[in-house]
Design an enzyme around this catalytic site. Sequence first.
Site, PDB file in Angstrom:
ATOM      1  N   GLU A   4      47.430  33.945  46.985  1.00  0.00           N
ATOM      2  CA  GLU A   4      46.854  32.944  47.889  1.00  0.00           C
ATOM      3  C   GLU A   4      47.271  31.528  47.514  1.00  0.00           C
ATOM      4  O   GLU A   4      47.511  30.699  48.394  1.00  0.00           O
ATOM      5  CB  GLU A   4      45.323  33.044  47.896  1.00  0.00           C
ATOM      6  CG  GLU A   4      44.789  34.386  48.359  1.00  0.00           C
ATOM      7  CD  GLU A   4      44.575  35.372  47.224  1.00  0.00           C
ATOM      8  OE1 GLU A   4      43.799  36.327  47.438  1.00  0.00           O
ATOM      9  OE2 GLU A   4      45.158  35.209  46.134  1.00  0.00           O
ATOM     10  N   CYS A  53      41.848  30.196  43.964  1.00  0.00           N
ATOM     11  CA  CYS A  53      42.544  30.396  45.235  1.00  0.00           C
ATOM     12  C   CYS A  53      41.774  29.764  46.392  1.00  0.00           C
ATOM     13  O   CYS A  53      42.370  29.161  47.278  1.00  0.00           O
ATOM     14  CB  CYS A  53      42.763  31.888  45.483  1.00  0.00           C
ATOM     15  SG  CYS A  53      43.931  32.637  44.337  1.00  0.00           S
ATOM     16  N   CYS A  80      39.699  34.246  44.695  1.00  0.00           N
ATOM     17  CA  CYS A  80      38.932  33.774  43.542  1.00  0.00           C
ATOM     18  C   CYS A  80      38.616  32.285  43.747  1.00  0.00           C
ATOM     19  O   CYS A  80      39.075  31.663  44.711  1.00  0.00           O
ATOM     20  CB  CYS A  80      39.713  34.007  42.248  1.00  0.00           C
ATOM     21  SG  CYS A  80      41.167  32.942  42.049  1.00  0.00           S
ATOM     22  N   HIS A 113      48.779  33.328  41.779  1.00  0.00           N
ATOM     23  CA  HIS A 113      48.067  34.273  42.642  1.00  0.00           C
ATOM     24  C   HIS A 113      48.682  34.192  44.034  1.00  0.00           C
ATOM     25  O   HIS A 113      49.189  33.134  44.441  1.00  0.00           O
ATOM     26  CB  HIS A 113      46.588  33.920  42.718  1.00  0.00           C
ATOM     27  CG  HIS A 113      45.833  34.167  41.457  1.00  0.00           C
ATOM     28  ND1 HIS A 113      44.464  34.210  41.417  1.00  0.00           N
ATOM     29  CD2 HIS A 113      46.246  34.379  40.178  1.00  0.00           C
ATOM     30  CE1 HIS A 113      44.055  34.433  40.168  1.00  0.00           C
ATOM     31  NE2 HIS A 113      45.132  34.538  39.410  1.00  0.00           N
TER      32      HIS A 113
END
Length: 172
Positions: free
Chosen positions: A72, A103, A100, A70
């Site tokens: 992040e 993250c 999320c 991801h």
Amino acid sequence: MHTRPDPEETMDDPQATETDREFLRATIAVATRSREHGNHPFGAVLVDDQGRVVLEAENGVTTEHDMLSHAEVTLARQAWRLFGAERLAGYSLYTSAEPCAMCSGAIYWSGIGRVVYALAERSLLGLTGDDPENPTMSVDSRVVLNGGQRAIEVVGPALEDEAAAPHAGFWN
């Protein structure tokens, strides 16, 4: 700790400044590039304590064949290696969508002191539906980011309509 805006509100978080909106637009541009590169439409930028963008990251789940890629998480890893937790306490991570739980955990452990996001998790769920590519979790990032021994300032959502644009026609 800043409280979560009412889910029925469509207004931006009042704590989001014009500077925050500028950096959020940069994350939306990164998210658009991420989609163009064959990945999910998410992006993040890191801004130092002088107001300069020092890192950016696209989502890499598809092209990297890595479910942890991801934007992040990728950015938090790079940031911690380059700057260390002590410096990162004064930095801000801007992201095109609310982080999320995974993250948020990575951001917390990296030491980044502030997070600003565009698209709320509940709004993202409205875009992704039941698409198996993004089984959206209903976990408020503030719960994870402020569930430890140090507080992280969290601002968002802001610019949700703009942040939704790279997702148009992508899911399902």
